[in-house]
Design a protein around this motif. Structure first.
Motif, PDB file in Angstrom:
ATOM      1  N   VAL A 286      92.665  -7.022  83.228  1.00  0.00           N
ATOM      2  CA  VAL A 286      92.599  -8.331  82.579  1.00  0.00           C
ATOM      3  C   VAL A 286      93.974  -8.786  82.072  1.00  0.00           C
ATOM      4  O   VAL A 286      94.269  -9.967  81.986  1.00  0.00           O
ATOM      5  N   HIS A 287      94.827  -7.814  81.762  1.00  0.00           N
ATOM      6  CA  HIS A 287      96.173  -8.161  81.274  1.00  0.00           C
ATOM      7  C   HIS A 287      97.153  -8.377  82.409  1.00  0.00           C
ATOM      8  O   HIS A 287      98.322  -8.692  82.179  1.00  0.00           O
TER       9      HIS A 287
ATOM     10  N   GLY B 115     102.773 -10.685  84.025  1.00  0.00           N
ATOM     11  CA  GLY B 115     101.713 -11.194  84.888  1.00  0.00           C
ATOM     12  C   GLY B 115     102.078 -12.535  85.516  1.00  0.00           C
ATOM     13  O   GLY B 115     102.962 -13.244  85.029  1.00  0.00           O
ATOM     14  N   ILE B 116     101.374 -12.859  86.629  1.00  0.00           N
ATOM     15  CA  ILE B 116     101.705 -14.106  87.313  1.00  0.00           C
ATOM     16  C   ILE B 116     100.565 -15.120  87.215  1.00  0.00           C
ATOM     17  O   ILE B 116     100.735 -16.279  87.571  1.00  0.00           O
ATOM     18  N   LEU B 117      99.414 -14.693  86.733  1.00  0.00           N
ATOM     19  CA  LEU B 117      98.291 -15.625  86.672  1.00  0.00           C
ATOM     20  C   LEU B 117      98.058 -16.126  85.243  1.00  0.00           C
ATOM     21  O   LEU B 117      98.778 -15.739  84.317  1.00  0.00           O
ATOM     22  N   ALA B 118      97.038 -16.958  85.094  1.00  0.00           N
ATOM     23  CA  ALA B 118      96.869 -17.754  83.870  1.00  0.00           C
ATOM     24  C   ALA B 118      96.848 -16.934  82.572  1.00  0.00           C
ATOM     25  O   ALA B 118      97.353 -17.390  81.551  1.00  0.00           O
ATOM     26  N   HIS B 119      96.275 -15.723  82.583  1.00  0.00           N
ATOM     27  CA  HIS B 119      96.174 -14.958  81.330  1.00  0.00           C
ATOM     28  C   HIS B 119      97.539 -14.677  80.693  1.00  0.00           C
ATOM     29  O   HIS B 119      97.653 -14.509  79.490  1.00  0.00           O
TER      30      HIS B 119
END
Ligand code: HEC
Ligand code: HEC
Ligand code: HEC
Ligand code: HEC
Ligand code: HEC
Ligand code: HEC
Ligand code: HEC
Ligand code: HEC
Ligand code: HEC
Ligand code: HEC
Ligand code: HEC
Ligand code: HEC
Length: 284
Positions: free
Chosen positions: A277-278, A228-232
């Motif tokens: 979400v992941h 993933g590339i975002l905060a999560h």
């Protein structure tokens, strides 16, 4: 001097020398006590450990090979020995364990019979027989016994010595019995991050579990999150799926209400705009 006189003088000197030699030899050979006057007028040095060992070789070998912390000088324990006075019991002739130790396992009668378990005083740990202590594991290790009975699992059907076999203190590898665990076996510590061995179904779930441990069974989520590339993608699985295996949080637990009702009214889920979400996707 006439030659015959010189000859007899030489003979005389030779005889004197021989007699002196014999006397010297006699003196040297005489027992020391005779030589020095009163035989009781001397100090006797105590026997050294090696000297004791000449007669008590098996004892020496026990101490040498398996004595552990008892590998001390004989005299440290046997202040007196060879006490063959009439009427003395064995206990009066050898040192009592309690001269140096308290009662480390408690004061119950079965725990005070030291030599029942520590069969050889000269190899006090090595001489403990598993069969002797088998019925008593739980007396000294209350916690494992309690966990096995309080949280029934397949391990509760085993006896302590099915796992802790051969000698007291042996710790088995999980893979002695679990040929192909669901995750690659590295060592017991890796497995017990999740399965406390005396209550293996009671997952020890907590922040100590790294994401790759979940990957064994949830590879899809693991791979998405990792890429993933975002905060999560910076987060740990167990931060969101906290407390207990299988817990699923709601977005609102952490984000409250980020958008107005108005904005959400045409959407079934947050994922409509944000993706899984992941694997959050940037929203335009
Ligand atoms: C010359 C041989 C010899 C030497 C040296 C010797 N022992 Fe012994 N020891 C014996 C014999 C023999 C017995 C009696 C064995 C029996 O009853 O089976 C004995 C018995 C003992 C016993 C058990 C009975 C008792 O009353 O003490 C102890 C303990 C013991 N010895 C300790 C020692 C220690 C410690 C040393 C050295 C400081 C030592 N011995 C040196 C021969 C020796
Ligand atoms: C840490 C203490 C300790 C040390 C060190 C120690 N002993 Fe002992 N020994 C004992 C005790 C306690 C007993 C009594 C054991 C029993 O009743 O079975 C004993 C018993 C004995 C006995 C009689 C029983 C037997 O096992 O034969 C002999 C002989 C003996 N010791 C010799 C020695 C000699 C020799 C050394 C040194 C090489 C030595 N011990 C070192 C504590 C010690
Ligand atoms: C003269 C003193 C003395 C006597 C008597 C004695 N011990 Fe010890 N024992 C020691 C010492 C000192 C240690 C080492 C303690 C330490 O370092 O923590 C020790 C350690 C031990 C240990 C641990 C050994 C190890 O290698 O980890 C056991 C078990 C033990 N003793 C049992 C006994 C028993 C059972 C008896 C009686 C048969 C006994 N002891 C008699 C002094 C003694
Ligand atoms: C029911 C069996 C049993 C009895 C009885 C017993 N012990 Fe132990 N003891 C053990 C076991 C098992 C260990 C652990 C040994 C090890 O480290 O593997 C142990 C360890 C020890 C230790 C070293 C560790 C510690 O806790 O300090 C000492 C010292 C000791 N025992 C002394 C004694 C003395 C002294 C007595 C008698 C008052 C005694 N034991 C009675 C089984 C027993
Ligand atoms: C008399 C008390 C006593 C009895 C009985 C006893 N133990 Fe122990 N056990 C100890 C002591 C003391 C230790 C050493 C603890 C330490 O080193 O922290 C120990 C250590 C262990 C260890 C190793 C712990 C480690 O971290 O390496 C295991 C496993 C164990 N015992 C299992 C058993 C099992 C299984 C039984 C029954 C067959 C049993 N014990 C009976 C006292 C006992
Ligand atoms: C299914 C196998 C298994 C059974 C059954 C089992 N154990 Fe264990 N035990 C282990 C393993 C594996 C470890 C090491 C765990 C670790 O590394 O965290 C261990 C650790 C221990 C320890 C040292 C660590 C601790 O938790 O204190 C003790 C003491 C112990 N066991 C005692 C017992 C006793 C007593 C029983 C029976 C009532 C028992 N075990 C039954 C496998 C088992
Ligand atoms: C002496 C053999 C033995 C050892 C060692 C052993 N186990 Fe087991 N375990 C079993 C048996 C037998 C079962 C029940 C059959 C099965 O699931 O394979 C079992 C079942 C389990 C279960 C499922 C429990 C249930 O009730 O469903 C888990 C989880 C488990 N073991 C984890 C471990 C872990 C982790 C270790 C090492 C820390 C370990 N085991 C060490 C024998 C062992
Ligand atoms: C990240 C946590 C985690 C780790 C690490 C872990 N397990 Fe598990 N294990 C689980 C979960 C969760 C289950 C239950 C899965 C289910 O409900 O079917 C399980 C089930 C099991 C089972 C019973 C089901 C089966 O697959 O047979 C055994 C046996 C087992 N694990 C052994 C091990 C061993 C051995 C290790 C170490 C190589 C290990 N586990 C490492 C979480 C973990
Ligand atoms: C041994 C395999 C195994 C391991 C390791 C494992 N799980 Fe699971 N997990 C399962 C199984 C099987 C299920 C579905 C059965 C159930 O609902 O209990 C499940 C269910 C879940 C669920 C609920 C899914 C739903 O749809 O409700 C979540 C969330 C979850 N696991 C997260 C994790 C996390 C986070 C980890 C690592 C800490 C992990 N799991 C480790 C096997 C495992
Ligand atoms: C930011 C929080 C968060 C993180 C980090 C996270 N999850 Fe989830 N996970 C969720 C939420 C929320 C759901 C429910 C999603 C839904 O219902 O659409 C979920 C659902 C799941 C499910 C059920 C199946 C599915 O995809 O809906 C599994 C299995 C799962 N997660 C495993 C994991 C694993 C393994 C990790 C670590 C690699 C992880 N999760 C990391 C929040 C998270
Ligand atoms: C356990 C707490 C937790 C849960 C549950 C959770 N998040 Fe997050 N989320 C965070 C944290 C922490 C961040 C990064 C810091 C921040 O922006 O607040 C974040 C960031 C985000 C971002 C911004 C990402 C970026 O990099 O700009 C979005 C969008 C988001 N979350 C959506 C969701 C959605 C949708 C859900 C439910 C499916 C969810 N979150 C569940 C903790 C959580
Ligand atoms: C209609 C599309 C849409 C839906 C549905 C939606 N969002 Fe958003 N969300 C956005 C947009 C657009 C942004 C702002 C763009 C950005 O900052 O990346 C945003 C931003 C966020 C942020 C980041 C806020 C910040 O301060 O950076 C979070 C967290 C978030 N949304 C959570 C949620 C949650 C939780 C849900 C479900 C309740 C949800 N969103 C539903 C479109 C949506």
């Amino acid at each position: 001097m006439k030659p015959s006189d010189r000859q007899s003088a030489q003979v005389l000197i030779r005889e004197i020398l021989i007699s002196a030699g014999i006397l010297l030899i006699l003196w040297v050979c005489m027992p020391a006590e005779g030589r020095c006057g009163d035989i009781y007028d001397q100090d006797i040095k105590p026997l050294s450990t090696i000297e004791c060992a000449r007669c008590h070789y098996p004892v020496f070998l026990s101490l040498k090979n398996h004595g552990g912390k008892h590998r001390q000088k004989c005299g440290e324990c046997h202040e007196t020995y060879h006490n063959f006075r009439r009427g003395l019991k064995w206990e009066d002739r050898v040192p009592a364990c309690t001269r140096c130790h308290d009662t480390p396992h408690g004061d119950s009668p079965e725990m005070k019979a030291c030599l029942k378990c520590h069969e050889n005083a000269h190899a006090p740990v090595y001489s403990i027989k598993l069969s002797t202590i088998e019925p008593l594991c739980g007396k000294c290790h209350a916690k494992p016994a309690e966990q096995l009975s309080k949280y029934p699992s397949a391990h509760s059907d085993l006896s302590c010595t099915d796992c802790h076999h051969d000698r007291h203190g042996v710790i088995p590898k999980c893979t002695e019995c679990h040929e192909e665990p669901h995750s690659k076996f590295v060592d017991n510590a890796h497995c017990t991050r999740c399965h406390p061995v005396h209550m293996p179904t009671n997952l020890n779930y907590g922040p100590h579990i790294p994401n790759d441990a979940c990957a064994d069974c949830h590879n899809e989520q693991f791979t998405m999150l990792k890429n993933g590339i975002l905060a999560h993608s910076e987060m740990k699985c167990v931060t969101c799926h906290s407390d207990e295996h299988g817990n699923v949080p709601s977005c609102e637990d952490c984000h409250g209400k980020p958008h107005t009702e108005e904005m959400l009214k045409d959407h079934k889920a947050c994922s409509d705009c944000h993706g899984d979400v992941h694997d959050l996707k940037p929203v335009k």
